[in-house]
Design a protein around this motif. Structure first.
Motif, PDB file in Angstrom:
ATOM      1  N   THR A   1       8.770  32.265  22.560  1.00 41.15           N
ATOM      2  CA  THR A   1       8.719  33.606  23.164  1.00 41.15           C
ATOM      3  C   THR A   1       9.024  33.568  24.652  1.00 41.15           C
ATOM      4  O   THR A   1       9.168  34.615  25.286  1.00 41.15           O
ATOM      5  CB  THR A   1       7.321  34.220  22.967  1.00 41.15           C
ATOM      6  OG1 THR A   1       6.355  33.388  23.623  1.00 41.15           O
ATOM      7  CG2 THR A   1       6.969  34.327  21.491  1.00 41.15           C
ATOM      8  N   GLY A   2       9.080  32.366  25.217  1.00 40.82           N
ATOM      9  CA  GLY A   2       9.341  32.226  26.652  1.00 40.82           C
ATOM     10  C   GLY A   2       8.145  31.694  27.412  1.00 40.82           C
ATOM     11  O   GLY A   2       8.307  30.948  28.371  1.00 40.82           O
ATOM     12  N   VAL A   3       6.920  32.101  27.004  1.00 43.72           N
ATOM     13  CA  VAL A   3       5.703  31.648  27.676  1.00 43.72           C
ATOM     14  C   VAL A   3       4.703  31.193  26.624  1.00 43.72           C
ATOM     15  O   VAL A   3       4.449  31.908  25.643  1.00 43.72           O
ATOM     16  CB  VAL A   3       5.079  32.760  28.542  1.00 43.72           C
ATOM     17  CG1 VAL A   3       3.802  32.266  29.211  1.00 43.72           C
ATOM     18  CG2 VAL A   3       6.069  33.251  29.595  1.00 43.72           C
TER      19      VAL A   3
ATOM     20  N   ASP B   1      -6.102  30.299  30.838  1.00 46.37           N
ATOM     21  CA  ASP B   1      -6.054  29.829  32.221  1.00 46.37           C
ATOM     22  C   ASP B   1      -4.847  28.949  32.529  1.00 46.37           C
ATOM     23  O   ASP B   1      -4.685  28.474  33.650  1.00 46.37           O
ATOM     24  CB  ASP B   1      -7.335  29.068  32.562  1.00 46.37           C
ATOM     25  CG  ASP B   1      -7.605  27.917  31.604  1.00 46.37           C
ATOM     26  OD1 ASP B   1      -6.942  27.858  30.549  1.00 46.37           O
ATOM     27  OD2 ASP B   1      -8.463  27.067  31.906  1.00 46.37           O
ATOM     28  N   TYR B   2      -3.998  28.680  31.547  1.00 49.81           N
ATOM     29  CA  TYR B   2      -2.777  27.918  31.802  1.00 49.81           C
ATOM     30  C   TYR B   2      -1.721  28.342  30.791  1.00 49.81           C
ATOM     31  O   TYR B   2      -1.823  28.049  29.603  1.00 49.81           O
ATOM     32  CB  TYR B   2      -3.024  26.412  31.693  1.00 49.81           C
ATOM     33  CG  TYR B   2      -1.777  25.597  32.023  1.00 49.81           C
ATOM     34  CD1 TYR B   2      -1.303  25.527  33.326  1.00 49.81           C
ATOM     35  CD2 TYR B   2      -1.065  24.919  31.029  1.00 49.81           C
ATOM     36  CE1 TYR B   2      -0.159  24.800  33.640  1.00 49.81           C
ATOM     37  CE2 TYR B   2       0.081  24.197  31.329  1.00 49.81           C
ATOM     38  CZ  TYR B   2       0.531  24.138  32.632  1.00 49.81           C
ATOM     39  OH  TYR B   2       1.662  23.441  32.945  1.00 49.81           O
ATOM     40  N   GLN B   3      -0.694  29.042  31.282  1.00 49.30           N
ATOM     41  CA  GLN B   3       0.341  29.576  30.403  1.00 49.30           C
ATOM     42  C   GLN B   3       1.722  29.187  30.945  1.00 49.30           C
ATOM     43  O   GLN B   3       2.387  29.959  31.635  1.00 49.30           O
ATOM     44  CB  GLN B   3       0.208  31.101  30.291  1.00 49.30           C
ATOM     45  CG  GLN B   3      -1.119  31.530  29.682  1.00 49.30           C
ATOM     46  CD  GLN B   3      -1.202  33.024  29.420  1.00 49.30           C
ATOM     47  OE1 GLN B   3      -0.398  33.814  29.929  1.00 49.30           O
ATOM     48  NE2 GLN B   3      -2.173  33.426  28.609  1.00 49.30           N
ATOM     49  N   PRO B   4       2.160  27.956  30.628  1.00 48.13           N
ATOM     50  CA  PRO B   4       3.447  27.480  31.140  1.00 48.13           C
ATOM     51  C   PRO B   4       4.621  28.160  30.449  1.00 48.13           C
ATOM     52  O   PRO B   4       4.560  28.514  29.269  1.00 48.13           O
ATOM     53  CB  PRO B   4       3.418  25.988  30.817  1.00 48.13           C
ATOM     54  CG  PRO B   4       2.552  25.891  29.600  1.00 48.13           C
ATOM     55  CD  PRO B   4       1.507  26.947  29.761  1.00 48.13           C
ATOM     56  N   ALA B   5       5.697  28.324  31.193  1.00 49.92           N
ATOM     57  CA  ALA B   5       6.886  28.999  30.664  1.00 49.92           C
ATOM     58  C   ALA B   5       7.954  27.986  30.280  1.00 49.92           C
ATOM     59  O   ALA B   5       8.013  26.877  30.823  1.00 49.92           O
ATOM     60  CB  ALA B   5       7.445  29.964  31.696  1.00 49.92           C
TER      61      ALA B   5
ATOM     62  N   HIS C   1      12.754  31.764  33.140  1.00 51.43           N
ATOM     63  CA  HIS C   1      12.942  32.119  34.552  1.00 51.43           C
ATOM     64  C   HIS C   1      14.296  32.766  34.808  1.00 51.43           C
ATOM     65  O   HIS C   1      14.485  33.426  35.837  1.00 51.43           O
ATOM     66  CB  HIS C   1      12.789  30.871  35.421  1.00 51.43           C
ATOM     67  CG  HIS C   1      11.438  30.228  35.304  1.00 51.43           C
ATOM     68  ND1 HIS C   1      10.284  30.824  35.745  1.00 51.43           N
ATOM     69  CD2 HIS C   1      11.057  29.034  34.765  1.00 51.43           C
ATOM     70  CE1 HIS C   1       9.242  30.037  35.503  1.00 51.43           C
ATOM     71  NE2 HIS C   1       9.690  28.941  34.899  1.00 51.43           N
ATOM     72  N   THR C   2      15.237  32.607  33.890  1.00 47.79           N
ATOM     73  CA  THR C   2      16.556  33.224  34.069  1.00 47.79           C
ATOM     74  C   THR C   2      16.813  34.383  33.110  1.00 47.79           C
ATOM     75  O   THR C   2      17.577  35.293  33.425  1.00 47.79           O
ATOM     76  CB  THR C   2      17.676  32.176  33.877  1.00 47.79           C
ATOM     77  OG1 THR C   2      17.523  31.563  32.597  1.00 47.79           O
ATOM     78  CG2 THR C   2      17.592  31.109  34.956  1.00 47.79           C
ATOM     79  N   THR C   3      16.147  34.383  31.955  1.00 51.80           N
ATOM     80  CA  THR C   3      16.411  35.436  30.959  1.00 51.80           C
ATOM     81  C   THR C   3      15.218  36.344  30.719  1.00 51.80           C
ATOM     82  O   THR C   3      15.383  37.426  30.148  1.00 51.80           O
ATOM     83  CB  THR C   3      16.814  34.804  29.615  1.00 51.80           C
ATOM     84  OG1 THR C   3      15.687  34.099  29.071  1.00 51.80           O
ATOM     85  CG2 THR C   3      17.982  33.839  29.782  1.00 51.80           C
TER      86      THR C   3
END
Length: 684
Positions: free
Chosen positions: A420-422, A428-432, A437-439
């Motif tokens: 889903t992108g993220v 408390d920690y949701q890395p992408a 970052h571009t779409t």
């Protein structure tokens, strides 16, 4: 009958002969016992000493027979303490010698660890060897260990009979040379070599000066026939006390030169020959050689053929340097510049290293004269980044996480994840994923092959979370991370991220977030470029982790006989029942990277099928990123593996130019602006 000889005359004759013999024996005793020492002084005022005949060091060649380092005859200038201490004008002789050397720009040996000018102080950068020698010198003469430099200087002026009318700079010069002469007696070294590898012009000057106690000796010097490979070739130097403890047991003289770094050190046992001995008789007054008798001939060292291909080495170094320069030129003045990088090229089948490049580098020809500048350079050109630099692997680590998941049965080749992108599992920690970052979105539904091909972070966050850190750590160790590759010049072991490491070394608790970032090659994992190349080779060759080597073979001094041939040595193997199938899936994913993934713009239509993986690593909080790239080729029958790391390179994709230059050379003979001059140089 009359006697032919009277008894009184016989007695008188014996008396005269006895007196003459007494005078002669007394004089000989005075010369040899009272005034002598170790040298033998004969009735015609000569001195006989036993001296070392240095053996020529063996050549270093690349795998194809190109001579990289050789030895050639040279002239050394030696000083004889035995002659100089008998002369009242010894200090004047030393001043005349140093003046001639300075006029001809000849560097000479002066390791006395006190500044050259007043006020005299001990050197701040005194080496361990200098400290050891000075300590032994002070003890020998009964001086206090904590004597000040100025007090020692005053004592030495008196000790060496230096008149107070002599300028203080000249006094320091005399003391430096007298110290060099005397320390060799204190610690049992060979003769003092005043200057090495001097020009024939300087030899002619000294012959005209005819200085007593100063002699010219034929020796050999190291010649570097290539400007490449400084970090791997290394250099030689005189032994320190610790080295002498080791080498003295092998018959080395105290003055012997040994390899200090690189293959010069690693293959010392092959390269160093066996010194000879000669008995030299000189005039006690002038030092002129009266007679030379060879006791034992010197035997030259053997010749070492490296696994390195100098053409690949040159290509790697030039491409690395010029691509870094191009990336730096493209940056604004406020942007941080790239500080360095490394390239390793390895033979997939046997672990032989074909190239080992570290940038920035240096020139071995001028290494000693440039040393201070090199040591103070903030980019640290003396540091071998290829073997000792440790870096986060970034996305090139994703094959380790995939291996762990496949081995544990958590995924198979058909398992899919929806990106889903993220990754939102933890509040408390949701890395992408990088694409977010571009779409603003993700990669959608991805299986393993596509996840490796497009480097989908989300897929590996999810997989790492399911595995847990222990499974990832174990998989990394199976690939040889956290261990030496076995390369002969030494390498760092690096760090494999684990809960124990963070708890015990960092002193902090391990969190789920640590597992997520470890799964994509960031966090605490730190690997060397040689480890990354060996890891890539292991995937390519089906699971054999070979000991990396820089050695191909060794030949006798006259090249007539091969005395050693290097064979592949296996460190470990991935040989469980499912490993072959798992590694096949990893190779398919790496092929997808080249054909339709993050490296497709470079390699999708390349003439040779490539398998690869790009990586981008956040190196600090300022968003500067290191670039990492690994590949092997041909993908369907692997021959070579390449790893590239460039500090602050922004993206692993930027490194593909370097890989392509190396592949172009290896497969097509296309030379990347290689420019060499001189004899025995590789010419493409």
């Amino acid at each position: 009958m009359k006697k032919l000889v009277r008894t009184g005359r016989i007695a008188a004759l014996f008396l005269i002969v006895g007196v003459v013999l007494f005078i002669y024996i007394t004089k000989m005793y005075q010369l040899q016992v009272i005034e002598g020492g170790s040298p033998v002084i004969t009735a015609i005022d000569t001195i006989t000493t036993t001296e070392t005949i240095p053996a020529a060091r063996g050549d270093i060649l690349d795998r194809n027979g190109t001579v990289l380092v050789s030895s050639e005859p040279s002239y050394d200038i030696k000083l004889s303490r035995s002659i100089l201490i008998e002369r009242e004008d010894s200090n004047e002789i030393l001043l005349a010698l140093t003046a001639a050397a300075e006029e001809k720009n000849v560097s000479y040996t002066d390791t006395f660890p006190i500044t050259k000018t007043a006020p005299f102080e001990y050197l701040n950068d005194m080496t361990d060897t200098q400290k050891s020698y000075l300590s032994q010198y002070l003890e020998y003469f009964g001086l206090e260990e904590d004597i000040s430099a100025s007090d020692l200087f005053v004592w030495l002026k008196d000790h060496y009979g230096i008149d107070y009318s002599i300028p203080i700079e000249d006094a320091r010069t005399i003391i430096g040379l007298r110290y060099e002469l005397e320390i060799r007696v204190v610690i049992g070294m060979d003769e003092y070599v005043f200057a090495e590898d001097v020009s024939p012009d300087f030899v002619s000057v000294l012959e005209e000066m005819n200085l007593p106690g100063v002699s010219v000796a034929l020796s050999t010097t190291r010649v570097y026939n290539t400007e490449y490979g400084a970090h791997l070739l290394g250099y030689i130097g005189q032994m320190n006390p610790e080295e002498y403890e080791v080498y003295s047991e092998k018959g080395y003289s105290m003055n012997a030169y040994v390899g200090k770094t690189g293959v010069e050190q690693a293959f010392e046992e092959y390269l160093h020959g066996e010194d000879g001995l000669q008995r030299v008789t000189r005039s006690a007054d002038t030092g002129a050689i009266v007679e030379t008798e060879v006791i034992s001939e010197a035997s030259p060292g053997q010749n070492v053929y490296l696994s390195i291909d100098i053409g690949i080495q040159q290509t790697a170094e030039r491409s690395l340097e010029e691509n870094i320069a191009e990336m730096n030129n493209a940056r604004g003045e406020e942007e941080e510049k790239i500080s360095g990088g490394a390239v390793v090229v390895e033979s997939v089948k046997d672990g032989q290293t074909l190239a080992l490049a570290s940038y920035p580098t240096y020139d071995l020809d001028s290494f000693f004269s440039d040393y201070t500048d090199l040591a103070n350079d903030p980019d640290n050109p003396l540091f071998n980044r290829a073997t000792m630099g440790t870096y986060n692997p970034g996305s090139v680590f994703k094959m380790v996480t995939a291996y762990a998941g496949l081995s544990a049965g958590i995924i198979d080749e058909n398992t899919t994840v929806y990106d889903t992108g993220v990754y939102t599992k933890y509040p408390d920690y949701q890395p992408a994923c990088w694409i977010y970052h571009t779409t603003g979105g993700g990669h959608g539904t991805v299986n393993l092959n596509r996840a490796i091909g497009v480097s989908c972070n989300y897929y590996f966050y999810s997989l790492g979370d399911s595995l847990g850190i222990n499974a990832i750590t174990n998989a990394a160790e199976k690939f040889g991370f956290g261990q030496s590759t076995g390369i002969e010049i030494g390498d760092a072991s690096g760090v494999v991220a684990s809960a124990d490491y963070k708890n015990d070394v960092i002193g902090e608790q391990w969190y789920a977030a640590d597992t997520l970032i470890t799964a994509i090659g960031q966090g605490y994992s730190m690997f060397t470029p040689v480890q990354l190349a060996n890891y890539t080779s292991t995937i390519a060759n089906g699971g054999t982790i070979n000991k990396m080597t820089l050695l191909n073979s060794v030949k006798s001094a006259d090249y007539s006989e091969t005395v050693y041939t290097q064979t592949a040595e296996i460190l470990s193997q991935l040989n469980s029942g499912s490993d072959a199938e798992i590694l096949s899936l990893l190779r398919q994913g790496m092929e997808t990277v080249a054909s339709e993934g993050t490296a497709a713009s470079y390699f999708s239509d390349y003439g040779v099928k490539i398998a690869c993986k790009t990586g981008t690593v956040e190196s600090d909080a300022s968003a500067n990123t290191n670039g990492v790239f690994v590949c092997y080729a041909p993908a369907d029958d692997p021959e070579i593996a390449i790893s590239i790391v460039v500090e602050k390179a922004s993206s692993g994709a930027m490194l593909m130019n370097i890989a392509k230059d190396i592949l172009d050379y290896y497969f097509y003979g296309r030379v990347y602006d290689v420019n060499t001059t001189g004899e025995n140089i590789f010419v493409p």
